[in-house]
Scaffold this motif. Structure first.
Motif, PDB file in Angstrom:
ATOM      1  N   LYS A  16      99.877  -5.145 247.746  1.00  0.00           N
ATOM      2  CA  LYS A  16     100.490  -5.484 246.463  1.00  0.00           C
ATOM      3  C   LYS A  16     101.176  -4.274 245.841  1.00  0.00           C
ATOM      4  O   LYS A  16     102.295  -4.362 245.352  1.00  0.00           O
ATOM      5  CB  LYS A  16      99.438  -6.046 245.498  1.00  0.00           C
ATOM      6  N   TRP A  17     100.490  -3.140 245.859  1.00  0.00           N
ATOM      7  CA  TRP A  17     101.070  -1.922 245.286  1.00  0.00           C
ATOM      8  C   TRP A  17     102.330  -1.541 246.042  1.00  0.00           C
ATOM      9  O   TRP A  17     103.359  -1.208 245.454  1.00  0.00           O
ATOM     10  CB  TRP A  17     100.059  -0.773 245.331  1.00  0.00           C
ATOM     11  N   GLY A  18     102.272  -1.586 247.371  1.00  0.00           N
ATOM     12  CA  GLY A  18     103.420  -1.226 248.195  1.00  0.00           C
ATOM     13  C   GLY A  18     104.607  -2.145 247.975  1.00  0.00           C
ATOM     14  O   GLY A  18     105.758  -1.693 247.897  1.00  0.00           O
ATOM     15  N   VAL A  40     110.087  -2.654 245.545  1.00  0.00           N
ATOM     16  CA  VAL A  40     111.004  -3.292 244.605  1.00  0.00           C
ATOM     17  C   VAL A  40     111.421  -2.293 243.531  1.00  0.00           C
ATOM     18  O   VAL A  40     112.602  -2.182 243.194  1.00  0.00           O
ATOM     19  CB  VAL A  40     110.364  -4.551 243.982  1.00  0.00           C
ATOM     20  N   ARG A  41     110.464  -1.529 243.010  1.00  0.00           N
ATOM     21  CA  ARG A  41     110.738  -0.577 241.930  1.00  0.00           C
ATOM     22  C   ARG A  41     111.748   0.493 242.350  1.00  0.00           C
ATOM     23  O   ARG A  41     112.621   0.869 241.580  1.00  0.00           O
ATOM     24  CB  ARG A  41     109.433   0.075 241.459  1.00  0.00           C
ATOM     25  N   VAL A  42     111.634   0.977 243.583  1.00  0.00           N
ATOM     26  CA  VAL A  42     112.544   2.039 244.032  1.00  0.00           C
ATOM     27  C   VAL A  42     113.791   1.471 244.706  1.00  0.00           C
ATOM     28  O   VAL A  42     114.588   2.211 245.254  1.00  0.00           O
ATOM     29  CB  VAL A  42     111.838   3.053 244.964  1.00  0.00           C
ATOM     30  N   ASN A  43     113.909   0.144 244.655  1.00  0.00           N
ATOM     31  CA  ASN A  43     115.075  -0.533 245.217  1.00  0.00           C
ATOM     32  C   ASN A  43     115.255  -0.215 246.702  1.00  0.00           C
ATOM     33  O   ASN A  43     116.370   0.045 247.166  1.00  0.00           O
ATOM     34  CB  ASN A  43     116.332  -0.170 244.413  1.00  0.00           C
ATOM     35  N   ALA A  44     114.159  -0.225 247.427  1.00  0.00           N
ATOM     36  CA  ALA A  44     114.200   0.026 248.880  1.00  0.00           C
ATOM     37  C   ALA A  44     114.839  -1.154 249.588  1.00  0.00           C
ATOM     38  O   ALA A  44     114.739  -2.292 249.125  1.00  0.00           O
ATOM     39  CB  ALA A  44     112.783   0.246 249.399  1.00  0.00           C
ATOM     40  N   PRO A  45     115.505  -0.901 250.703  1.00  0.00           N
ATOM     41  CA  PRO A  45     116.071  -2.027 251.454  1.00  0.00           C
ATOM     42  C   PRO A  45     114.947  -2.844 252.084  1.00  0.00           C
ATOM     43  O   PRO A  45     114.163  -2.329 252.870  1.00  0.00           O
ATOM     44  CB  PRO A  45     116.926  -1.355 252.519  1.00  0.00           C
ATOM     45  N   VAL A  46     114.805  -4.092 251.685  1.00  0.00           N
ATOM     46  CA  VAL A  46     113.764  -4.970 252.205  1.00  0.00           C
ATOM     47  C   VAL A  46     114.397  -6.267 252.661  1.00  0.00           C
ATOM     48  O   VAL A  46     115.477  -6.642 252.218  1.00  0.00           O
ATOM     49  CB  VAL A  46     112.668  -5.280 251.154  1.00  0.00           C
TER      50      VAL A  46
END
Length: 123
Positions: free
Chosen positions: A104-106, A111-117
């Motif tokens: 959940k934290w990950g 999402v918070r750091v706008n990582a490509p997912v």
């Protein structure tokens, strides 16, 4: 087998956190535990198919460390060809809440750091 980082540990001083990270840390251990929690007992090839870019050598090493730390159980069946299954031990089961909290934290972090997912495909 990897050596422990410290010769001895002190309780209630943060060393327990270090000990926990030694057990579940590493590039693939958390993911292996996550898959065993999600799918139950898995064979080596099933684990490898879940993460194809994980080499057999590294997967073997990570599984051995988790087994050494009594977090997973390796069961070998006396058949030809050899059949080996991996499952969570009671100590591994006790990590369920921790691994779920890390997931959940990950997810929130990515999402918070706008990582490509990418979304997982529905099967």
């Amino acid at each position: 087998m990897t050596k422990r980082r410290f010769k001895e540990y002190e309780l209630e001083t943060g060393c327990g956190v270090e000990a926990c990270l030694e057990v579940v840390g590493g590039k693939w251990k958390g993911l292996i535990l996550h898959h065993l929690m999600q799918h139950g007992t898995l064979r080596f090839n099933q684990l490898q198919k879940l993460k194809p870019n994980l080499s057999p050598r590294i997967l073997t090493a990570q599984l051995r460390e988790l087994e050494r730390d009594e977090v997973i159980v390796r069961e070998v069946y006396p058949v030809v060809p050899p059949k080996v299954e991996y499952s969570l031990s009671p100590a591994g089961e006790s990590l369920r809440e921790l691994i779920q909290a890390m997931q959940k934290w990950g997810d929130r972090f990515l999402v918070r750091v706008n990582a490509p997912v990418r979304k997982t495909s529905a099967k």
